[in-house]
Write a protein that holds these residues in place. Structure first.
Motif, mmCIF file in Angstrom:
data_model
loop_
_atom_site.group_PDB
_atom_site.id
_atom_site.type_symbol
_atom_site.label_atom_id
_atom_site.label_comp_id
_atom_site.label_asym_id
_atom_site.label_seq_id
_atom_site.Cartn_x
_atom_site.Cartn_y
_atom_site.Cartn_z
ATOM 1 N N GLN A 38 33.809 30.042 48.689
ATOM 2 C CA GLN A 38 34.109 28.704 49.181
ATOM 3 C C GLN A 38 35.395 28.222 48.525
ATOM 4 O OE1 GLN A 38 30.830 25.864 49.316
ATOM 5 N NE2 GLN A 38 29.382 27.534 48.946
ATOM 6 N N VAL A 39 36.373 27.915 49.354
ATOM 7 C CA VAL A 39 37.670 27.469 48.854
ATOM 8 C C VAL A 39 37.929 26.071 49.401
ATOM 9 C CG1 VAL A 39 40.132 27.988 48.685
ATOM 10 C CG2 VAL A 39 38.481 29.866 48.841
ATOM 11 N N GLU A 40 38.110 25.117 48.493
ATOM 12 C CA GLU A 40 38.321 23.738 48.922
ATOM 13 C C GLU A 40 39.712 23.520 49.507
ATOM 14 O OE1 GLU A 40 37.482 21.211 45.658
ATOM 15 O OE2 GLU A 40 35.418 21.905 45.417
ATOM 16 N N GLY A 41 40.673 24.300 49.095
ATOM 17 C CA GLY A 41 42.039 24.174 49.615
ATOM 18 C C GLY A 41 42.430 25.398 50.414
ATOM 19 N N MET A 42 43.610 25.942 50.108
ATOM 20 C CA MET A 42 44.138 27.093 50.835
ATOM 21 C C MET A 42 43.811 28.391 50.116
ATOM 22 S SD MET A 42 47.929 25.785 51.968
ATOM 23 C CE MET A 42 48.423 25.628 50.242
ATOM 24 N N LEU A 43 43.757 29.453 50.902
ATOM 25 C CA LEU A 43 43.668 30.803 50.367
ATOM 26 C C LEU A 43 44.931 31.525 50.835
ATOM 27 C CD1 LEU A 43 42.399 33.194 48.985
ATOM 28 C CD2 LEU A 43 40.950 33.555 51.000
ATOM 29 N N LYS A 44 45.833 31.813 49.899
ATOM 30 C CA LYS A 44 47.121 32.397 50.247
ATOM 31 C C LYS A 44 47.185 33.852 49.780
ATOM 32 C CE LYS A 44 50.842 30.182 50.636
ATOM 33 N NZ LYS A 44 52.140 29.487 50.464
ATOM 34 N N LEU A 45 47.307 34.744 50.766
ATOM 35 C CA LEU A 45 47.461 36.176 50.510
ATOM 36 C C LEU A 45 48.746 36.673 51.164
ATOM 37 C CD1 LEU A 45 43.756 37.217 51.272
ATOM 38 C CD2 LEU A 45 44.769 36.700 49.037
ATOM 39 N N SER A 46 49.719 35.806 51.276
ATOM 40 C CA SER A 46 50.990 36.161 51.919
ATOM 41 C C SER A 46 51.689 37.283 51.170
ATOM 42 C CB SER A 46 51.913 34.932 51.974
ATOM 43 O OG SER A 46 51.276 33.850 52.596
ATOM 44 N N ASP A 47 52.210 38.250 51.914
ATOM 45 C CA ASP A 47 53.014 39.348 51.377
ATOM 46 C C ASP A 47 52.246 40.222 50.379
ATOM 47 O OD1 ASP A 47 55.733 38.780 52.577
ATOM 48 O OD2 ASP A 47 55.332 36.870 51.570
ATOM 49 N N CYS A 48 50.935 40.105 50.360
ATOM 50 C CA CYS A 48 50.149 40.957 49.454
ATOM 51 C C CYS A 48 50.094 42.385 49.988
ATOM 52 C CB CYS A 48 48.732 40.415 49.306
ATOM 53 S SG CYS A 48 48.595 38.999 48.198
ATOM 54 N N ARG A 49 49.873 43.308 49.072
ATOM 55 C CA ARG A 49 49.689 44.705 49.439
ATOM 56 C C ARG A 49 48.346 45.160 48.872
ATOM 57 N NH1 ARG A 49 54.506 48.694 48.096
ATOM 58 N NH2 ARG A 49 55.498 47.206 49.538
#
Length: 495
Positions: A134-145
């Motif tokens: 559960q994430v109250e804000g954003m989940l950022k996985l941009s540019d991940c490998r």
């Protein structure tokens, strides 16, 4: 945790946490671009102790770290090598987590945890175990490998999920590369440029905003490249310029806005390339792309606006039960009809009725009639031989009621032939003393018209070749009259 047990690198992170200060271990700092950051992070296994932080230290900070009055704590680290397993499963973290451009030795585990915000952009990881997080804000996985699986099944993300330009290459295809089944996203799922070797699973997921897979590359040959069955999208689902190897499944999907597959390259040559049966879609755009390699399945789909270019439609389609309000771009019926002939379910009157209704809605009566005529021709091929003969007769005489002038032309031709033939040689009267004067034109009309009588047919007896001509006119008259009546009935019923 005793601060005396911390390395210099870990001490920097520990001291920065209470104030939410940023700790950057990268030599070039924030000046490096996203791609360079990922490439550098890929070399993280070689980083020395000056850039190494143990996962247990981060866990201790997040769950029970020091606080300072008047400050907002957060974990904000870039360019670190994180050893061990960052395990926050079933935990509750009230601070933002930002671990960007980092190298993770082991897969982070945040299973069933509650997080304020998780930001792992530009990092290199063996995977991510975050089912039911559960994430109250954003989940950022941009540019991940990712070199393993990304598990987000059943996740509840109140903000947006970012996977833009991420790359997921698991060691095998036993499990979905990205698992988002039954996840709930309160904002957008933003994943342009995503690269995945394996399945992206979105079955049963709910996205309140838009889904964006523009320029994505999804590769899973012969199997599911994107399985989004029963997905619910509150706005648009963008897949412009996407390239897929494997099938795209949207059966039962509910997309309020537009499903945009403009310039898309869908490839699954040995099976179905796009499955969108039983779906409800505001607008479906299949345009400006190459021919779909594989089968197109739109069975029982309900679409308000169908933007379908004939050049995109493959040789095998399933349109049974497909309904749409508007069909665009406007094309001649001759360009649309071959699509219906490719339906693997065979002759389906509903498909022709839908196409004809679409033409009528834009006022193209000529195209609508052409579709109806094509429907009857296709139906004729399904009949036994006598039915095919009768159908052919209706077409050549009155065009199944859509071309009534055909019958007039046949009648005029037969009338002219009969009048000329009987004018050359008058047939003998049956009762010379009672017979009226012979009139070749009205005698021919008596033979052609089965109901109306001018008193000529019963008074004269043609013989020889004239008798054969008379029989031909009588039979032709009955057939033409029957087909004209059937054509008129069909025309009136259409009105």
């Amino acid at each position: 945790m005793d601060r005396n047990d911390l390395s210099p690198a870990e001490l920097r992170v520990w001291q920065a946490f209470p104030k939410g200060a940023f700790v950057d271990f990268r030599p070039d700092g924030d000046q490096e671009g996203a791609q360079n950051a990922v490439q550098n992070a890929a070399q993280g296994a070689d980083w020395g102790p000056e850039r190494t932080v143990r996962a247990e230290v981060l866990r201790s900070l997040l769950l029970n770290g020091p606080l300072e009055d008047g400050e907002i704590p957060s974990l904000d680290v870039a360019g670190a090598r994180i050893t061990g397993t960052l395990d926050l499963s079933h935990g509750s973290v009230d601070h933002a987590i930002k671990l960007t451009a980092c190298y993770f030795e082991n897969t982070p585990v945040v299973y069933a945890s509650r997080l304020r915000q998780l930001h792992l952009s530009r990092s290199v990881l063996p995977g991510l175990a975050a089912a039911t997080v559960q994430v109250e804000g954003m989940l950022k996985l941009s540019d991940c490998r990712f070199h393993g699986y990304v598990r987000l099944g059943g996740a509840r993300i109140e903000g947006a999920l970012f996977l833009n330009r991420a790359e997921v290459v698991p060691p095998d295809s036993e499990w979905p590369a990205i698992r988002l089944g039954h996840a709930a996203i309160g904002d957008n799922l933003y994943a342009p440029g995503l690269r995945v070797h394996g399945e992206v699973l979105l079955t049963g997921a709910s996205v309140a905003g838009s889904v964006t897979f523009d320029d994505a590359r999804l590769r899973h040959p012969g199997r599911a490249a994107l399985d989004a069955q029963t997905v619910t999208v509150g706005n648009d689902f963008h897949m412009r310029r996407v390239r897929t190897e494997g099938w795209v499944g949207l059966r039962g999907a509910r997309i309020t806005g537009r499903l945009d597959l403009s310039y898309a390259h869908l490839s699954n040559p040995d099976g179905t390339a796009l499955r969108a049966g039983s779906s409800t879609i505001g607008e479906l755009w299949l345009r400006k792309g190459p021919l779909i390699e594989g089968t197109l399945n739109l069975r029982r789909a309900q679409i308000d606006v169908l933007f379908l270019e004939p050049e995109v439609v493959p040789d095998q389609v399933y349109f049974s039960g497909l309904t749409y309000t508007t069909l665009t771009p406007h094309e001649p019926a001759e360009r649309r009809l071959p699509m219906l002939d490719r339906d693997q379910d065979g002759y389906l009157p509903h498909n022709y009725e839908q196409l004809s209704a679409a033409y009528l809605r834009v006022g193209d009566d000529h195209a609508a009639r052409a579709v109806q005529l094509a429907k009857l021709r296709r139906h004729r091929r399904t009949l036994p031989r006598y039915g095919r003969v009768w159908g052919l007769l209706q077409e050549v005489t009155v065009g199944y009621g859509f071309r009534p002038m055909f019958a007039a032309a046949w009648l005029l031709s037969l009338f002219a032939i009969g009048s000329a033939a009987f004018a050359v040689h008058h047939p003998s009267p049956l009762k010379p003393e009672e017979a009226p004067d012979f009139d070749p034109a009205f005698f021919t009309l008596d033979l052609l018209l089965p109901v109306i009588s001018f008193g000529q047919e019963g008074a004269f007896d043609p013989t020889g070749w004239q008798q054969a001509l008379a029989y031909t006119l009588v039979i032709s008259g009955w057939l033409l009259a029957t087909t004209v009546f059937a054509g008129i009935t069909r025309t009136v019923s259409r009105q």
